[in-house]
Design a protein around this motif. Structure first.
Motif, PDB file in Angstrom:
ATOM      1  N   ASP A 343      -7.398  -8.473  -3.591  1.00  0.00           N
ATOM      2  CA  ASP A 343      -6.555  -8.455  -2.423  1.00  0.00           C
ATOM      3  C   ASP A 343      -5.615  -7.608  -2.225  1.00  0.00           C
ATOM      4  O   ASP A 343      -4.483  -7.445  -3.267  1.00  0.00           O
ATOM      5  CB  ASP A 343      -6.104  -9.934  -1.996  1.00  0.00           C
ATOM      6  N   ILE A 344      -5.330  -6.518  -1.356  1.00  0.00           N
ATOM      7  CA  ILE A 344      -4.558  -5.561  -1.317  1.00  0.00           C
ATOM      8  C   ILE A 344      -3.079  -6.091  -0.909  1.00  0.00           C
ATOM      9  O   ILE A 344      -2.181  -5.615  -1.504  1.00  0.00           O
ATOM     10  CB  ILE A 344      -4.885  -4.469  -0.024  1.00  0.00           C
ATOM     11  N   SER A 345      -2.909  -7.314  -0.251  1.00  0.00           N
ATOM     12  CA  SER A 345      -1.755  -7.874  -0.030  1.00  0.00           C
ATOM     13  C   SER A 345      -1.032  -8.589  -1.427  1.00  0.00           C
ATOM     14  O   SER A 345       0.162  -8.110  -1.515  1.00  0.00           O
ATOM     15  CB  SER A 345      -1.858  -9.205   0.777  1.00  0.00           C
ATOM     16  N   ILE A 346      -1.849  -9.109  -2.197  1.00  0.00           N
ATOM     17  CA  ILE A 346      -1.413  -9.601  -3.287  1.00  0.00           C
ATOM     18  C   ILE A 346      -0.840  -8.327  -4.483  1.00  0.00           C
ATOM     19  O   ILE A 346      -0.103  -8.514  -5.131  1.00  0.00           O
ATOM     20  CB  ILE A 346      -2.338 -10.373  -4.081  1.00  0.00           C
ATOM     21  N   LEU A 347      -1.602  -7.315  -4.571  1.00  0.00           N
ATOM     22  CA  LEU A 347      -1.621  -6.329  -5.289  1.00  0.00           C
ATOM     23  C   LEU A 347      -0.252  -5.428  -5.036  1.00  0.00           C
ATOM     24  O   LEU A 347       0.672  -5.284  -5.836  1.00  0.00           O
ATOM     25  CB  LEU A 347      -2.830  -5.307  -5.341  1.00  0.00           C
ATOM     26  N   ILE A 348      -0.286  -5.159  -3.731  1.00  0.00           N
ATOM     27  CA  ILE A 348       0.893  -4.413  -3.234  1.00  0.00           C
ATOM     28  C   ILE A 348       2.268  -5.185  -3.587  1.00  0.00           C
ATOM     29  O   ILE A 348       3.246  -4.593  -4.178  1.00  0.00           O
ATOM     30  CB  ILE A 348       0.769  -4.253  -1.616  1.00  0.00           C
ATOM     31  N   THR A 349       2.112  -6.478  -3.414  1.00  0.00           N
ATOM     32  CA  THR A 349       3.296  -7.215  -3.560  1.00  0.00           C
ATOM     33  C   THR A 349       3.850  -7.502  -5.200  1.00  0.00           C
ATOM     34  O   THR A 349       4.957  -7.212  -5.483  1.00  0.00           O
ATOM     35  CB  THR A 349       3.178  -8.643  -2.920  1.00  0.00           C
ATOM     36  N   SER A 350       2.619  -7.313  -5.919  1.00  0.00           N
ATOM     37  CA  SER A 350       2.945  -7.386  -7.385  1.00  0.00           C
ATOM     38  C   SER A 350       3.506  -6.014  -7.808  1.00  0.00           C
ATOM     39  O   SER A 350       3.999  -5.874  -8.794  1.00  0.00           O
ATOM     40  CB  SER A 350       1.633  -7.749  -8.192  1.00  0.00           C
ATOM     41  N   LEU A 351       3.397  -4.881  -7.110  1.00  0.00           N
ATOM     42  CA  LEU A 351       3.832  -3.594  -7.497  1.00  0.00           C
ATOM     43  C   LEU A 351       5.320  -3.215  -6.988  1.00  0.00           C
ATOM     44  O   LEU A 351       5.717  -2.234  -7.209  1.00  0.00           O
ATOM     45  CB  LEU A 351       2.872  -2.505  -7.131  1.00  0.00           C
ATOM     46  N   THR A 352       5.796  -4.282  -6.313  1.00  0.00           N
ATOM     47  CA  THR A 352       7.483  -3.934  -5.804  1.00  0.00           C
ATOM     48  C   THR A 352       8.175  -3.829  -6.966  1.00  0.00           C
ATOM     49  O   THR A 352       9.312  -3.276  -6.735  1.00  0.00           O
ATOM     50  CB  THR A 352       7.658  -4.842  -4.643  1.00  0.00           C
ATOM     51  N   ASN A 353       8.067  -4.351  -7.968  1.00  0.00           N
ATOM     52  CA  ASN A 353       8.871  -4.040  -9.134  1.00  0.00           C
ATOM     53  C   ASN A 353       8.979  -2.587  -9.721  1.00  0.00           C
ATOM     54  O   ASN A 353       9.858  -2.491 -10.776  1.00  0.00           O
ATOM     55  CB  ASN A 353       8.601  -5.289 -10.041  1.00  0.00           C
ATOM     56  N   GLU A 370      -5.115  -7.886   3.935  1.00  0.00           N
ATOM     57  CA  GLU A 370      -4.459  -7.078   4.866  1.00  0.00           C
ATOM     58  C   GLU A 370      -3.274  -6.462   4.218  1.00  0.00           C
ATOM     59  O   GLU A 370      -2.649  -6.983   3.396  1.00  0.00           O
ATOM     60  CB  GLU A 370      -3.985  -8.115   5.913  1.00  0.00           C
ATOM     61  N   LEU A 371      -2.766  -5.477   4.986  1.00  0.00           N
ATOM     62  CA  LEU A 371      -1.495  -4.585   4.365  1.00  0.00           C
ATOM     63  C   LEU A 371      -0.570  -5.631   4.496  1.00  0.00           C
ATOM     64  O   LEU A 371      -0.079  -5.921   5.775  1.00  0.00           O
ATOM     65  CB  LEU A 371      -1.205  -3.491   4.962  1.00  0.00           C
ATOM     66  N   PRO A 372       0.415  -5.933   3.508  1.00  0.00           N
ATOM     67  CA  PRO A 372       1.543  -6.903   3.821  1.00  0.00           C
ATOM     68  C   PRO A 372       3.123  -6.096   4.208  1.00  0.00           C
ATOM     69  O   PRO A 372       3.116  -4.698   3.970  1.00  0.00           O
ATOM     70  CB  PRO A 372       1.665  -7.474   2.491  1.00  0.00           C
ATOM     71  N   ASN A 373       3.515  -6.779   5.077  1.00  0.00           N
ATOM     72  CA  ASN A 373       5.066  -6.129   5.555  1.00  0.00           C
ATOM     73  C   ASN A 373       5.762  -5.758   4.221  1.00  0.00           C
ATOM     74  O   ASN A 373       6.683  -4.700   4.233  1.00  0.00           O
ATOM     75  CB  ASN A 373       5.614  -7.041   6.103  1.00  0.00           C
ATOM     76  N   SER A 374       5.518  -6.474   2.924  1.00  0.00           N
ATOM     77  CA  SER A 374       6.235  -6.331   1.764  1.00  0.00           C
ATOM     78  C   SER A 374       5.817  -4.627   1.101  1.00  0.00           C
ATOM     79  O   SER A 374       6.613  -4.269   0.171  1.00  0.00           O
ATOM     80  CB  SER A 374       5.767  -6.810   0.654  1.00  0.00           C
ATOM     81  N   ILE A 375       4.980  -4.042   1.771  1.00  0.00           N
ATOM     82  CA  ILE A 375       4.797  -2.707   1.438  1.00  0.00           C
ATOM     83  C   ILE A 375       6.001  -1.719   1.622  1.00  0.00           C
ATOM     84  O   ILE A 375       6.146  -0.840   0.833  1.00  0.00           O
ATOM     85  CB  ILE A 375       3.577  -2.018   2.310  1.00  0.00           C
ATOM     86  N   GLY A 376       6.879  -2.261   2.455  1.00  0.00           N
ATOM     87  CA  GLY A 376       8.060  -1.471   2.466  1.00  0.00           C
ATOM     88  C   GLY A 376       8.964  -1.860   1.508  1.00  0.00           C
ATOM     89  O   GLY A 376      10.099  -0.845   1.439  1.00  0.00           O
TER      90      GLY A 376
END
Length: 475
Positions: A343-353, A370-376
């Motif tokens: 899931d792209i949403s979970i993956l993106i969020t996990s990479l914010t660190n 879905e692309l999460p807002n946390s991509i920012g």
């Protein structure tokens, strides 16, 4: 009579005294002369022969000091030993010289180092170098040397570094190089070498750097290379190597740079890879035929800066603990048939660190969501992003506008809906933007005109309406 006898004794004594007198005069003369007054004609003539083979000196004066008015030990690039006033180092690196290397280099018998890298030397490497039994460092990288690697380099038993990168050398690697017990660096990348990698290289117990990339090596990776227990750089990229990587190599715990991309290698990555290679900084295995899953243990190698395993046949889930790699700068796992459950949403969020992330390549991995807002919240250093050819749905989140360092963004051929954010112009550093073949609708935002460095914009095959903004003329 007595007078005559005394005269005879004086005459007779002269031949006896003369050698002693001559020795005294000569000794006094040489003792009065400073040590730097000595010259060694053999070394001087050898250096002049080397100069004669240099046909071009772009700096116009790099070798101007090589003349009779200056002692050769003071010539540019020449270092002599204090005791014998013999040449020990010849360093003409980065002078943009052109020509061939004279065989007379073999007459510099006290040489410990030859450094001619970053020039335009051509022709063959003289066999005479093999006679320099004191030689420890041979640095000829980034020239245009041709022919083969001289086999008799193995006579230089004190050799520690052989750096022949970036030339046009041909033929195979002499197996005899495996006898150089003091060798800690063997760099042969960027040549036209071929054949198999000699198994005898596994005898180089002191070896720390093995660079054989960008050649034409074939066959399998010798299992004997697993004996190189001090290795920290292992680079075999861009060859024609096949088969599996010997398990012993994955157990060399000192390896920091592991690069085998652009080959025909197959097999699975060991599940404990990050445990057996805990010092890894770069793991590059893209464009091969590797299968199996991505090892979650990679996260144990906490110093990882680059993971590049794209264009293989990897399956399964993407380990979310990769987000704990705080030094990670590049994550390239594109073009693998991974599990659609990712899931792209979970993956993106996990990479914010991953606060140093600069490159994120996730194209064509069958990922959905879905692309999460946390991509920012991804790294402010993020510059290159590939999310194209997946099953990503939903809209383009406003959070993406926080990635102001982006220079490249590709999200084409997905299931995206909604419109392009009106403030897309906040991505002021964007140079290329690909958003074609999706279900995006609405109008093209005039704020695109704020991205003055934008050189490529592809929005075809969407459901966009309205006119093309005149502001695009600012790009």
């Amino acid at each position: 009579m007595e007078h005559k006898s005394m005269f005879s004794r004086q005459v007779i004594s002269l031949p006896i005294l003369l050698p002693h007198l001559l020795f005294y005069i000569l000794s006094t003369r040489f003792l009065a002369k400073p040590a730097f007054g000595f010259t060694n004609e053999t070394d001087r003539e050898a250096l002049l022969a080397i100069k004669d083979r240099i046909s071009y000196d772009s700096l116009q004066g790099s070798l101007s000091s090589w003349n009779d008015s200056i002692h050769f030990c003071n010539w540019n690039g020449v270092t002599c030993g204090l005791r014998h006033q013999r040449v020990t180092i010849l360093n003409l690196s980065s002078l943009n010289l052109a020509g061939s290397l004279s065989p007379h280099v073999g007459n510099l018998t006290f040489l410990k180092e030859i450094n001619l890298q970053e020039n335009n030397f051509h022709g063959t490497i003289p066999q005479e170098i093999g006679g320099l039994f004191r030689l420890q460092f041979l640095r000829l990288a980034n020239n245009s040397f041709q022919g083969g690697i001289p086999i008799n380099l193995t006579r230089c038993s004190d050799m520690q570094v052989i750096d022949l990168r970036g030339n046009q050398l041909e033929g195979s690697v002499p197996p005899e190089l495996g006898t150089l017990s003091k060798l800690y660096r063997l760099s042969l990348s960027g040549n036209n070498l071929s054949g198999n990698i000699p198994s005898s290289l596994g005898n180089l117990s002191a070896l720390r750097v093995l660079e054989l990339a960008m050649n034409g090596f074939q066959g399998s990776i010798p299992v004997e290379l697993g004996h190189l227990s001090n290795l920290y750089s292992f680079r075999l990229t861009s060859n024609k190597l096949s088969g599996i990587i010997p398990a012993q190599i994955y157990n060399i715990s000192s390896i920091q740079f592991f690069s085998v991309a652009y080959n025909l290698l197959s097999g699975n990555f060991p599940s404990n890879l990050g445990l057996t290679l805990p010092k890894l900084q770069s793991f590059v295995a893209a464009l091969n035929r590797f299968s199996g899953s991505i090892p979650a243990s990679l996260a144990n190698a906490s110093g990882l800066v680059q993971i590049s395993i794209g264009r293989n046949a990897l399956v399964g889930l993407i380990p979310l603990n990769l987000g704990t790699l705080h030094d990670l700068e590049g994550l390239h796992i594109a073009r693998n048939p991974l599990d659609q459950a990712n899931d792209i949403s979970i993956l993106i969020t996990s990479l914010t660190n991953c606060t140093n992330l600069n490159v994120l390549s996730l194209s064509s991995i069958q990922i959905g969501g879905e692309l999460p807002n946390s991509i920012g919240n991804l790294s402010s250093k993020l510059a290159l992003v590939w999310l194209n050819e997946n099953y990503i749905s939903g809209g383009i989140p406003q959070g993406i506008l926080e990635l102001t360092g982006l220079t490249f963004l590709a999200i084409y051929r997905n299931l995206l809906t909604g419109s392009i954010p009106d403030s897309i112009g906040r991505l002021a550093n964007l140079q290329e933007f690909y958003l074609y073949t999706t279900n995006i609708s609405g109008k093209i935002p005039p704020s695109f005109g704020n991205i003055t460095g934008l050189s490529k914009l592809n929005l075809r095959d969407n459901m966009l309406q309205g006119s093309i903004p005149a502001s695009l003329g600012n790009c």
